[in-house]
Design an enzyme around this catalytic site. Structure first.
Site, PDB file in Angstrom:
ATOM      1  N   ASP A  98      57.649 -19.470 -11.288  1.00  0.00           N
ATOM      2  CA  ASP A  98      58.612 -20.137 -10.418  1.00  0.00           C
ATOM      3  C   ASP A  98      59.491 -19.074  -9.763  1.00  0.00           C
ATOM      4  O   ASP A  98      59.250 -17.872  -9.917  1.00  0.00           O
ATOM      5  CB  ASP A  98      59.455 -21.150 -11.200  1.00  0.00           C
ATOM      6  CG  ASP A  98      59.758 -22.393 -10.369  1.00  0.00           C
ATOM      7  OD1 ASP A  98      60.476 -22.258  -9.360  1.00  0.00           O
ATOM      8  OD2 ASP A  98      59.277 -23.484 -10.711  1.00  0.00           O
TER       9      ASP A  98
ATOM     10  N   HIS B  38      58.226 -22.081  -4.453  1.00  0.00           N
ATOM     11  CA  HIS B  38      58.650 -21.630  -5.784  1.00  0.00           C
ATOM     12  C   HIS B  38      57.997 -20.296  -6.138  1.00  0.00           C
ATOM     13  O   HIS B  38      57.485 -20.111  -7.244  1.00  0.00           O
ATOM     14  CB  HIS B  38      58.337 -22.699  -6.832  1.00  0.00           C
ATOM     15  CG  HIS B  38      59.225 -23.904  -6.744  1.00  0.00           C
ATOM     16  ND1 HIS B  38      60.558 -23.872  -7.081  1.00  0.00           N
ATOM     17  CD2 HIS B  38      58.970 -25.175  -6.328  1.00  0.00           C
ATOM     18  CE1 HIS B  38      61.096 -25.075  -6.880  1.00  0.00           C
ATOM     19  NE2 HIS B  38      60.154 -25.880  -6.416  1.00  0.00           N
TER      20      HIS B  38
ATOM     21  N   GLU C 242      58.021 -28.908  -3.041  1.00  0.00           N
ATOM     22  CA  GLU C 242      59.267 -28.306  -2.556  1.00  0.00           C
ATOM     23  C   GLU C 242      59.030 -26.974  -1.831  1.00  0.00           C
ATOM     24  O   GLU C 242      59.588 -25.943  -2.190  1.00  0.00           O
ATOM     25  CB  GLU C 242      60.244 -28.128  -3.731  1.00  0.00           C
ATOM     26  CG  GLU C 242      60.626 -29.457  -4.369  1.00  0.00           C
ATOM     27  CD  GLU C 242      61.540 -29.319  -5.570  1.00  0.00           C
ATOM     28  OE1 GLU C 242      62.312 -30.254  -5.836  1.00  0.00           O
ATOM     29  OE2 GLU C 242      61.471 -28.278  -6.265  1.00  0.00           O
TER      30      GLU C 242
END
Length: 511
Positions: free
Chosen positions: A173, A246, A309
Site C-alpha cells: 500500500d 495505493h 481508489e
C-alpha cells in the site's frame, strides 16, 4: 447440545457418553494426514493424554475415514458413540473441520496445556455439517501497520478454529511494501519503510507526527513458511499486490514507474493519494516481474490486484498515459483503468491464475475473468453477478472490523470511525434480494476486512476481530435457523475458550 461455533447444520444428541482415556488410539486414512496431525498435536500438547497411531480400524478409539458418499469437499460427519469417535469426509479440509468441532467439545484447558487428567468424558452426538459458502475469508492489512510472522500465524490459528478457509493478506500500500521481491530489492529496503507516522485521527488539526521511522517486511522464506503453516490448517492465502493506486511505497523505491518525475515517498498519513502507477509499457514489465515472484510463493488460484481508489489526475496530464490511450483507442481514463486491469489479468490468466479486484474494477468495463470483491455496499456485487462474474461480498456496512464496535467511542481504542456492532455483523447476508436464484450462484461468499491505520499492535487486531469474526463465521457457514439470542448464549460459553487462549476480545456487547 454441544455449543459449537459456527453452528453445525445438524446435531443429534444421544443420551449417552464416551470416556476417552489415554493412550488414545487413532486411525486415519493417508489423505487426512493434516487433520490427524493437528488433532494429535492438540491432544498431546493440551493434556496429559497420549495418542498412538494404529493400522487397524477395529483397534481405534478415534477414526478419520474417507467417505466417497459425501458430496461437498468441506463436509464432514462427526459421530461419537460409547466406544469411539468417527470423523467422515472425502477431503482433508472436511476432516479438519470435523476435528475443529471435536476440539470445541473438549475442555477449555486443552487450549492452554493445563488439562492434566488421563481421561475425558464426551457426550455422544452425531453431527452432519457443511458450509453454506465456498469462500469464507478474513483480511489483514500489514501495510499501514506491520505484524510479525508469529502474529500472522496466530491470526491464521484464529481463522482455523472458526472454519474460515481464506486469508487475504494485504501486503502492499502507500504506507509500506511488505513482501521481498528479489529482482527489485529497493521495494523493501526503501518502500518497506516510512519516515514517520501520523499521531491521532486523520481528521484532527493540526496534524502531528511521531518522528519515528517505521517499517518492516517479510522475506520470501518467511512468506513460504506462513503459506505452509496456513495450508496445514486448511486455509488458502491470497496475496494482494495493489495497483494501479495505493502504490506510493513502490514508487518511492522505483519512481520511474510513476507519471511525474519527482521523488516519491512512502505515505506517512492515511487516505487516498494522486500518485499511482503510470500505464506505460515499462510499468507492466515491472509489475509482471513482481507477479512472477508472487506466483512462485503463493499456490492460490487467486491473486488480488486491488484496483480501488485510483485517482485519474496524474493520468489526465501524463503524456505517456495519453499516448497509450491514443494507441489503444481508449476514450477516457476510466477505460484506461479497465485496460490496465485487463492487461494484468491476461498475464495472470496465462500463468494459470485468476484475479480478484475491489469493486472499482467495474469502472470502464470489467476484465473478462475477474472476480469482484464488493466493498462499497452490494451494488458492485449485484452488477457483477448480473454479468455472470463471481463475486465476494465485503461491504463496509457490515464487515469492516476497523470500525467501532461500541457506540461509547470515548472509551474505546481510537478507530477510523463508523459503528459496527456484533448484531449487525450477525445480520449480514451476502446474497442480495435483487439477485435471482441463478444470479446468486455467482456469490462465492463473504469476507471481513481489518484495515490497520488505527490498529498499531496485534492485541488490538484481536480486540477488533473477536467476537465479530465469530458472528461472521456463523453467517458464512450455517444455512438457516440463525437466531442472535441463541448465538449470544453459545458465544458466552465460547468466551471461556478465548480467555484460556489469552485472546484480547471485546466484551461490552453484553451490556
Amino acid at each position: 447440545m454441544p455449543n459449537i461455533l459456527p453452528k453445525p447444520q445438524s446435531q443429534q444428541i444421544i443420551n449417552k457418553s464416551l470416556e476417552l482415556s489415554s493412550p488414545i488410539k487413532l486411525y486415519a486414512n493417508n489423505e487426512f494426514d493434516l487433520a490427524a496431525d493437528f488433532l494429535t498435536s492438540f491432544i498431546t500438547s493440551g493434556s496429559g493424554m497420549e495418542v498412538m497411531f494404529v493400522d487397524q480400524l477395529k483397534d481405534a478409539t478415534i477414526i478419520l475415514k474417507y467417505d466417497e458418499g459425501i458430496e461437498n469437499r468441506e463436509e464432514y460427519v462427526l459421530d461419537i458413540n460409547e466406544n469411539r469417535i468417527k470423523i467422515l469426509s472425502k477431503t482433508n479440509n472436511g476432516a479438519f473441520y470435523g476435528v475443529q468441532s471435536l476440539r470445541q467439545m473438549l475442555p477449555f484447558s486443552f487450549e492452554s496445556g493445563n488439562y492434566s487428567e488421563k481421561k475425558v468424558e464426551l457426550p455422544c452426538v452425531v453431527i452432519n455439517d457443511k458450509p453454506r459458502f465456498s469462500y469464507r475469508g478474513m483480511h489483514l492489512d500489514v501495510s499501514r501497520h506491520f505484524f510479525k510472522v508469529e502474529e500472522v500465524k496466530k491470526y491464521i490459528d484464529h481463522l482455523a478454529m472458526l472454519k474460515f478457509n481464506t486469508f487475504h493478506w494485504h501486503l502492499t500500500d502507500d504506507q509500506g511494501w511488505r513482501i521481498e521481491i528479489k529482482k527489485y530489492p529497493k521495494l523493501t529496503t526503501t518502500g518497506g519503510f516510512r519516515d514517520e507516522t501520523l499521531i491521532g485521527h486523520y481528521s484532527q488539526e493540526p496534524e502531528q507526527y511521531d518522528g519515528q521511522k517505521y517499517g518492516g517486511y517479510y522475506t520470501q522464506e518467511e512468506i513460504k513458511d506462513v503459506v505452509a503453516y496456513a495450508t496445514k490448517r486448511s486455509i488458502t492465502v491470497i496475496p494482494e499486490i495493489e495497483m494501479p493506486g495505493h502504490s506510493l511505497a513502490a514508487l518511492s523505491a522505483y519512481p520511474e514507474y510513476g507519471c511525474v518525475g519527482n521523488q516519491y515517498k512512502s505515505a506517512t498519513k492515511w487516505g487516498i493519494f494522486d500518485d499511482i502507477y503510470c500505464s506505460k509499457d515499462s510499468t507492466f514489465t515491472f509489475l509482471e516481474d513482481i507477479l512472477d515472484e508472487v506466483i512462485a510463493l503463493f499456490p492460490s488460484t487467486y491473486i488480488h490486484i486491488g484496483g480501488d481508489e485510483a485517482p485519474k489526475k496524474r493520468w489526465e496530464k501524463c503524456n505517456e498515459c495519453q499516448s497509450v490511450m491514443n494507441r489503444e483507442g481508449i476514450k477516457n481514463e476510466h477505460e484506461l483503468q479497465s485496460y490496465f486491469i485487463t492487461k494484468i489479468e491476461k498475464y495472470l490468466n496465462g500463468k494459470g491464475r485468476q484475479i480478484i479486484g475491489w469493486d472499482e474494477i467495474l469502472e470502464g468495463g470489467l476484465a473478462p475473468n475477474a472476480t469482484v470483491m464488493s466493498w462499497r455496499g452490494d451494488e458492485g456485487a449485484i452488477q457483477a453477478a448480473k454479468q455472470h462474474h463471481n463475486v465476494i461480498l465485503t461491504p463496509n456496512s457490515h464487515v469492516y472490523f476497523d470500525y467501532y464496535q461500541s457506540d461509547d467511542k470515548d472509551n474505546e481504542p481510537l478507530a477510523i470511525g463508523g459503528y459496527l456492532p456484533l448484531e449487525k455483523v450477525y445480520n449480514f447476508n451476502p446474497i442480495s434480494k435483487e439477485l435471482s436464484i441463478e444470479e446468486s450462484k455467482y456469490v462465492l461468499g463473504g469476507q471481513a476486512n481489518i484495515w490497520t491505520e488505527y490498529i498499531p499492535d496485534f492485541k488490538q487486531v484481536e480486540y477488533m476481530f473477536f467476537p465479530r469474526a465469530i458472528a461472521l463465521s456463523e453467517v458464512l457457514w450455517t444455512y438457516d435457523n440463525l437466531e442472535y439470542k441463541d448465538f449470544i448464549y453459545r458465544l458466552s460459553i465460547f468466551e471461556d475458550r478465548l480467555d484460556t487462549l489469552k485472546i484480547n476480545h471485546f466484551t461490552k456487547y453484553k451490556d
